[in-house]
Design a protein around this motif. Structure first.
Motif, PDB file in Angstrom:
ATOM      1  N   TYR A  23       0.839  -1.208   0.000  1.00 57.76           N
ATOM      2  CA  TYR A  23       0.000   0.000   0.000  1.00 57.76           C
ATOM      3  C   TYR A  23       0.869   1.251   0.000  1.00 57.76           C
ATOM      4  O   TYR A  23       0.661   2.171  -0.790  1.00 57.76           O
ATOM      5  N   GLN A  24       1.865   1.287   0.885  1.00 59.85           N
ATOM      6  CA  GLN A  24       2.720   2.466   0.988  1.00 59.85           C
ATOM      7  C   GLN A  24       3.565   2.665  -0.270  1.00 59.85           C
ATOM      8  O   GLN A  24       3.744   3.788  -0.730  1.00 59.85           O
ATOM      9  N   LYS A  26       2.820   1.661  -3.339  1.00 58.10           N
ATOM     10  CA  LYS A  26       1.923   2.066  -4.428  1.00 58.10           C
ATOM     11  C   LYS A  26       1.527   3.531  -4.273  1.00 58.10           C
ATOM     12  O   LYS A  26       1.478   4.277  -5.254  1.00 58.10           O
ATOM     13  N   THR A  27       1.250   3.953  -3.047  1.00 65.24           N
ATOM     14  CA  THR A  27       0.890   5.344  -2.786  1.00 65.24           C
ATOM     15  C   THR A  27       2.043   6.260  -3.168  1.00 65.24           C
ATOM     16  O   THR A  27       1.834   7.315  -3.786  1.00 65.24           O
ATOM     17  N   THR A  28       3.258   5.864  -2.832  1.00 61.44           N
ATOM     18  CA  THR A  28       4.435   6.667  -3.165  1.00 61.44           C
ATOM     19  C   THR A  28       4.599   6.765  -4.676  1.00 61.44           C
ATOM     20  O   THR A  28       4.869   7.847  -5.208  1.00 61.44           O
ATOM     21  N   ARG A  29       4.421   5.645  -5.380  1.00 53.77           N
ATOM     22  CA  ARG A  29       4.525   5.676  -6.849  1.00 53.77           C
ATOM     23  C   ARG A  29       3.486   6.608  -7.451  1.00 53.77           C
ATOM     24  O   ARG A  29       3.765   7.335  -8.412  1.00 53.77           O
ATOM     25  N   THR A  30       2.276   6.621  -6.888  1.00 52.40           N
ATOM     26  CA  THR A  30       1.226   7.499  -7.375  1.00 52.40           C
ATOM     27  C   THR A  30       1.621   8.961  -7.180  1.00 52.40           C
ATOM     28  O   THR A  30       1.419   9.790  -8.076  1.00 52.40           O
ATOM     29  N   PHE A  31       2.206   9.280  -6.035  1.00 49.01           N
ATOM     30  CA  PHE A  31       2.646  10.650  -5.766  1.00 49.01           C
ATOM     31  C   PHE A  31       3.778  11.055  -6.706  1.00 49.01           C
ATOM     32  O   PHE A  31       3.841  12.205  -7.153  1.00 49.01           O
ATOM     33  N   ARG A  34       2.227  11.885  -9.955  1.00 47.61           N
ATOM     34  CA  ARG A  34       1.548  13.172  -9.846  1.00 47.61           C
ATOM     35  C   ARG A  34       2.551  14.321  -9.910  1.00 47.61           C
ATOM     36  O   ARG A  34       2.303  15.342 -10.557  1.00 47.61           O
ATOM     37  N   THR A  50       6.896  16.244   0.097  1.00 47.95           N
ATOM     38  CA  THR A  50       6.105  15.089   0.525  1.00 47.95           C
ATOM     39  C   THR A  50       6.668  13.791  -0.036  1.00 47.95           C
ATOM     40  O   THR A  50       6.853  12.810   0.691  1.00 47.95           O
ATOM     41  N   MET A  54       8.322  10.412   1.740  1.00 46.54           N
ATOM     42  CA  MET A  54       7.744   9.076   1.540  1.00 46.54           C
ATOM     43  C   MET A  54       8.814   8.092   1.071  1.00 46.54           C
ATOM     44  O   MET A  54       8.868   6.948   1.534  1.00 46.54           O
TER      45      MET A  54
END
Length: 85
Positions: A23-24, A26-31, A34, A50, A54
């Motif tokens: 989860y962490q 994947k969230t970092t890759r999304t950021f 972005r 941010t 991460m």
């Protein structure tokens, strides 16, 4: 299948940690994605703070290698610095 109580507990805890790590990461890759799509320099600088935090957190917990985190941060810093003001 594991027969020892400790092995069964280890399997449960490993699965829980694996889910959290995925989860962490994947969230970092999304950021990161972005941030790469950002064209505004001020917004990119805030997002970079941010994202770098991460990445450091993932490297500290050995979810990703520390050199990979450093390489990503370096490339993203160059990207943010090259954005037009």
């Amino acid at each position: 299948m594991a027969n020892h109580k400790s092995a069964l507990k280890r399997i449960r805890s490993n699965n829980a940690k694996r889910l959290l790590n995925r989860y962490q990461a994947k969230t970092t890759r999304t950021f990161v994605k972005r941030l790469r799509l950002t064209t505004d320099k001020a917004e990119a600088q805030e997002l970079f703070k941010t994202v770098s935090g991460m990445l450091d957190k993932l490297a500290k917990k050995n979810v990703i290698h520390k050199n990979k985190a450093a390489n990503n941060k370096s490339k993203l810093a160059r990207f943010v610095n090259n954005l037009a003001a």
